[in-house]
Design a protein around this motif. Structure first.
Motif, PDB file in Angstrom:
ATOM      1  N   TYR A   1      14.352  22.341  18.721  1.00 53.72           N
ATOM      2  CA  TYR A   1      15.541  21.598  18.275  1.00 53.72           C
ATOM      3  C   TYR A   1      15.177  20.573  17.209  1.00 53.72           C
ATOM      4  O   TYR A   1      15.849  20.456  16.173  1.00 53.72           O
ATOM      5  CB  TYR A   1      16.187  20.931  19.491  1.00 53.72           C
ATOM      6  CG  TYR A   1      17.079  19.770  19.171  1.00 53.72           C
ATOM      7  CD1 TYR A   1      18.308  19.955  18.527  1.00 53.72           C
ATOM      8  CD2 TYR A   1      16.692  18.467  19.512  1.00 53.72           C
ATOM      9  CE1 TYR A   1      19.126  18.870  18.238  1.00 53.72           C
ATOM     10  CE2 TYR A   1      17.512  17.388  19.228  1.00 53.72           C
ATOM     11  CZ  TYR A   1      18.723  17.588  18.592  1.00 53.72           C
ATOM     12  OH  TYR A   1      19.533  16.524  18.305  1.00 53.72           O
ATOM     13  N   LEU A   2      14.104  19.835  17.426  1.00 58.40           N
ATOM     14  CA  LEU A   2      13.676  18.842  16.445  1.00 58.40           C
ATOM     15  C   LEU A   2      13.210  19.497  15.151  1.00 58.40           C
ATOM     16  O   LEU A   2      13.468  18.985  14.051  1.00 58.40           O
ATOM     17  CB  LEU A   2      12.561  17.973  17.033  1.00 58.40           C
ATOM     18  CG  LEU A   2      12.945  17.084  18.220  1.00 58.40           C
ATOM     19  CD1 LEU A   2      11.723  16.371  18.777  1.00 58.40           C
ATOM     20  CD2 LEU A   2      14.020  16.076  17.822  1.00 58.40           C
ATOM     21  N   ALA A   3      12.524  20.638  15.269  1.00 58.72           N
ATOM     22  CA  ALA A   3      12.025  21.320  14.078  1.00 58.72           C
ATOM     23  C   ALA A   3      13.164  21.851  13.211  1.00 58.72           C
ATOM     24  O   ALA A   3      13.073  21.837  11.972  1.00 58.72           O
ATOM     25  CB  ALA A   3      11.098  22.467  14.484  1.00 58.72           C
ATOM     26  N   ILE A   4      14.251  22.301  13.828  1.00 59.32           N
ATOM     27  CA  ILE A   4      15.358  22.894  13.083  1.00 59.32           C
ATOM     28  C   ILE A   4      16.375  21.849  12.637  1.00 59.32           C
ATOM     29  O   ILE A   4      16.856  21.868  11.500  1.00 59.32           O
ATOM     30  CB  ILE A   4      16.056  23.976  13.948  1.00 59.32           C
ATOM     31  CG1 ILE A   4      15.084  25.120  14.256  1.00 59.32           C
ATOM     32  CG2 ILE A   4      17.298  24.502  13.266  1.00 59.32           C
ATOM     33  CD1 ILE A   4      14.520  25.817  13.027  1.00 59.32           C
ATOM     34  N   CYS A   5      16.704  20.909  13.514  1.00 59.23           N
ATOM     35  CA  CYS A   5      17.767  19.944  13.222  1.00 59.23           C
ATOM     36  C   CYS A   5      17.267  18.697  12.494  1.00 59.23           C
ATOM     37  O   CYS A   5      18.066  18.006  11.849  1.00 59.23           O
ATOM     38  CB  CYS A   5      18.478  19.555  14.514  1.00 59.23           C
ATOM     39  SG  CYS A   5      19.272  20.957  15.349  1.00 59.23           S
ATOM     40  N   PHE A   6      15.988  18.375  12.619  1.00 62.09           N
ATOM     41  CA  PHE A   6      15.425  17.199  11.943  1.00 62.09           C
ATOM     42  C   PHE A   6      14.123  17.582  11.225  1.00 62.09           C
ATOM     43  O   PHE A   6      13.051  17.037  11.538  1.00 62.09           O
ATOM     44  CB  PHE A   6      15.160  16.075  12.948  1.00 62.09           C
ATOM     45  CG  PHE A   6      16.381  15.628  13.701  1.00 62.09           C
ATOM     46  CD1 PHE A   6      17.256  14.702  13.148  1.00 62.09           C
ATOM     47  CD2 PHE A   6      16.654  16.143  14.957  1.00 62.09           C
ATOM     48  CE1 PHE A   6      18.380  14.292  13.838  1.00 62.09           C
ATOM     49  CE2 PHE A   6      17.782  15.744  15.662  1.00 62.09           C
ATOM     50  CZ  PHE A   6      18.657  14.818  15.104  1.00 62.09           C
TER      51      PHE A   6
ATOM     52  N   GLN B   1       6.931  13.063  12.168  1.00 62.15           N
ATOM     53  CA  GLN B   1       6.804  11.761  12.809  1.00 62.15           C
ATOM     54  C   GLN B   1       7.184  11.814  14.288  1.00 62.15           C
ATOM     55  O   GLN B   1       6.615  11.080  15.108  1.00 62.15           O
ATOM     56  CB  GLN B   1       7.685  10.731  12.108  1.00 62.15           C
ATOM     57  CG  GLN B   1       7.208  10.328  10.718  1.00 62.15           C
ATOM     58  CD  GLN B   1       7.520  11.387   9.665  1.00 62.15           C
ATOM     59  OE1 GLN B   1       8.506  12.120   9.795  1.00 62.15           O
ATOM     60  NE2 GLN B   1       6.680  11.466   8.646  1.00 62.15           N
ATOM     61  N   MET B   2       8.151  12.660  14.640  1.00 62.35           N
ATOM     62  CA  MET B   2       8.628  12.712  16.025  1.00 62.35           C
ATOM     63  C   MET B   2       7.743  13.573  16.913  1.00 62.35           C
ATOM     64  O   MET B   2       7.511  13.237  18.079  1.00 62.35           O
ATOM     65  CB  MET B   2      10.077  13.220  16.058  1.00 62.35           C
ATOM     66  CG  MET B   2      11.073  12.241  15.467  1.00 62.35           C
ATOM     67  SD  MET B   2      12.802  12.755  15.683  1.00 62.35           S
ATOM     68  CE  MET B   2      12.870  14.161  14.587  1.00 62.35           C
ATOM     69  N   CYS B   3       7.265  14.700  16.393  1.00 62.72           N
ATOM     70  CA  CYS B   3       6.436  15.622  17.188  1.00 62.72           C
ATOM     71  C   CYS B   3       4.996  15.541  16.704  1.00 62.72           C
ATOM     72  O   CYS B   3       4.618  16.208  15.727  1.00 62.72           O
ATOM     73  CB  CYS B   3       6.961  17.060  17.065  1.00 62.72           C
ATOM     74  SG  CYS B   3       8.494  17.343  17.946  1.00 62.72           S
ATOM     75  N   THR B   4       4.213  14.744  17.359  1.00 65.60           N
ATOM     76  CA  THR B   4       2.794  14.623  17.041  1.00 65.60           C
ATOM     77  C   THR B   4       1.970  15.219  18.179  1.00 65.60           C
ATOM     78  O   THR B   4       2.473  15.446  19.284  1.00 65.60           O
ATOM     79  CB  THR B   4       2.400  13.152  16.842  1.00 65.60           C
ATOM     80  OG1 THR B   4       2.622  12.445  18.078  1.00 65.60           O
ATOM     81  CG2 THR B   4       3.235  12.511  15.743  1.00 65.60           C
ATOM     82  N   VAL B   5       0.708  15.459  17.894  1.00 62.85           N
ATOM     83  CA  VAL B   5      -0.186  16.014  18.913  1.00 62.85           C
ATOM     84  C   VAL B   5      -0.324  15.041  20.084  1.00 62.85           C
ATOM     85  O   VAL B   5      -0.308  15.445  21.256  1.00 62.85           O
ATOM     86  CB  VAL B   5      -1.563  16.331  18.295  1.00 62.85           C
ATOM     87  CG1 VAL B   5      -2.547  16.752  19.374  1.00 62.85           C
ATOM     88  CG2 VAL B   5      -1.429  17.418  17.240  1.00 62.85           C
ATOM     89  N   ARG B   6      -0.437  13.755  19.772  1.00 61.02           N
ATOM     90  CA  ARG B   6      -0.591  12.753  20.833  1.00 61.02           C
ATOM     91  C   ARG B   6       0.625  12.737  21.752  1.00 61.02           C
ATOM     92  O   ARG B   6       0.484  12.706  22.986  1.00 61.02           O
ATOM     93  CB  ARG B   6      -0.810  11.374  20.207  1.00 61.02           C
ATOM     94  CG  ARG B   6      -1.036  10.261  21.226  1.00 61.02           C
ATOM     95  CD  ARG B   6      -1.358   8.944  20.522  1.00 61.02           C
ATOM     96  NE  ARG B   6      -1.533   7.861  21.499  1.00 61.02           N
ATOM     97  CZ  ARG B   6      -0.537   7.137  21.978  1.00 61.02           C
ATOM     98  NH1 ARG B   6       0.709   7.379  21.578  1.00 61.02           N
ATOM     99  NH2 ARG B   6      -0.767   6.167  22.853  1.00 61.02           N
ATOM    100  N   ARG B   7       1.810  12.750  21.180  1.00 62.66           N
ATOM    101  CA  ARG B   7       3.019  12.743  21.995  1.00 62.66           C
ATOM    102  C   ARG B   7       3.158  14.032  22.804  1.00 62.66           C
ATOM    103  O   ARG B   7       3.648  14.009  23.937  1.00 62.66           O
ATOM    104  CB  ARG B   7       4.247  12.545  21.104  1.00 62.66           C
ATOM    105  CG  ARG B   7       4.363  11.143  20.531  1.00 62.66           C
ATOM    106  CD  ARG B   7       5.604  10.994  19.679  1.00 62.66           C
ATOM    107  NE  ARG B   7       5.739   9.625  19.181  1.00 62.66           N
ATOM    108  CZ  ARG B   7       6.723   9.214  18.386  1.00 62.66           C
ATOM    109  NH1 ARG B   7       7.655  10.089  17.992  1.00 62.66           N
ATOM    110  NH2 ARG B   7       6.779   7.960  17.987  1.00 62.66           N
TER     111      ARG B   7
END
Length: 344
Positions: free
Chosen positions: A127-132, A138-144
């Motif tokens: 969802y984040l990859a397609i919509c944002f 910044q939102m999807c990092t390896v650490r998170r």
């Protein structure tokens, strides 16, 4: 009745009396266990090759999508191994040490409950990859992503740990040194455990379902907006979330199967063993095939590296067979010509 903790192969109801079940014939028991072991072996080879492919190529290390995928593969492999071991043990040993049974069941419960939450995390990532797309990095990092996996494991470990604590406080001192039939209901017998698991499963499954519905609807809206542009990635993301929903539906069978299984066995008591075997395949085996399909075969990048690895393994196997054949031929020639050389 929701009860993900019920790994019962010989009892009719997870929280009712244990009914007597007819023993399976040796040929039927052998064929069922052989089929279960062959399926386990095939899926273990597939999952092992995918884990090996992930570890050998650093291109996957910085992508949260593949990190979540490999976490799902490892979780599925552990769950499949545990439930297959419990199934086979139910035929080999009627009773095992309660402490060993406790260890197996707690890990089986943890891996079963982890699957829906990992599915939810993978759907949110899509969802984040397609919509944002502009803010995805910044939102999807390896650490998170790693923190999310750790949070999932911590959350899903809480119910079995509390089951153990309640049992330690409520059961007599020598209970965990006794030999019992390995079943969740016989190991964790207090009704408070059932009520706690019922509430926990209801809340967290509702959360997962709402997450999948929300992400699917948002991706669908984006897909309609991008239809004129012909963005194939949006369509693939929508199909991926749909497959996640199917996988979740199959995983949810593990939460309702004790009641449904009990009802069917009460109607057809002579077919109790066959009913258990069918539920074992539908609930714990078939859903494990979907994870390799969703990413291992559908994802172009992973499929490229995975097929290359499988082709390399096949070539090495053929070369090894050729070397063994040549060595055997050389040995046979040496044995055959040995007396002739000695005579000369």
């Amino acid at each position: 009745m929701l009860n993900s903790s019920s790994f019962s192969w010989q009892n009719v109801s997870s929280y009712g009396p244990v009914w007597a079940v007819p023993k399976d014939s040796f040929s039927n028991a052998l064929s069922k266990n052989m089929a279960a072991m062959l399926v386990w072996l095939a899926l273990s080879v597939i999952n092992g090759s995918m884990v090996h492919t992930f570890l050998r190529h650093s291109v996957f290390y910085d992508n949260p999508r593949y990190i979540m995928f490999i976490a799902m593969v490892i979780n599925d492999a552990l769950q499949l191994s545990l439930v297959t071991a419990l199934y086979v043990l139910s035929y080999i040993f009627r009773k095992i040490h309660a402490s060993v049974c406790c260890l197996l069941i707690m890990w089986a419960v943890l891996t079963t409950r982890s699957t829906p939450l990992i599915l939810a995390g993978m759907s949110v990532e899509r969802y984040l990859a397609i919509c944002f797309p502009l803010h995805y990095g910044q939102m999807c990092t390896v650490r998170r992503t790693l923190l999310l996996i750790a949070a999932i494991l911590t959350l899903t470990a809480t119910p079995p740990v509390t089951d153990l604590l309640v049992s330690v406080m409520r059961e007599p001192p020598g209970f965990f040194q006794a030999a019992i039939f390995c079943d969740h209901a016989l190991l964790f017998r207090h009704r408070a455990i059932y009520i706690k698991n019922f509430v926990f499963d209801g809340v967290y499954l509702s959360f997962v379902v709402l997450t999948l519905v929300f992400t699917y609807c948002k991706i669908m809206m984006t897909a309609r907006a991008a239809a004129s542009a012909g963005l194939a990635s949006v369509t693939r993301a929508r199909n991926t979330v749909m497959l996640h929903g199917l996988q979740l539906l199959l995983c949810m069978l593990a939460f309702v199967v004790p009641s449904l299984q009990a009802a069917l066995i009460s109607l057809f008591p002579r077919l109790s063993l066959e009913i258990r075997y069918i539920f074992f395949l539908l609930v714990y085996i078939i859903p494990r095939f979907l994870s390799p399909v969703i990413y291992g075969f559908r994802d172009k990048l992973f499929r490229k590296y995975w097929t290359r690895y499988m082709a390399c393994q096949k070539r090495q196997h053929e070369e090894e067979k050729l070397r063994v054949s040549e060595a055997a031929h050389f040995l046979s020639v040496s044995v055959r010509e040995g007396p002739t050389r000695l005579a000369g």
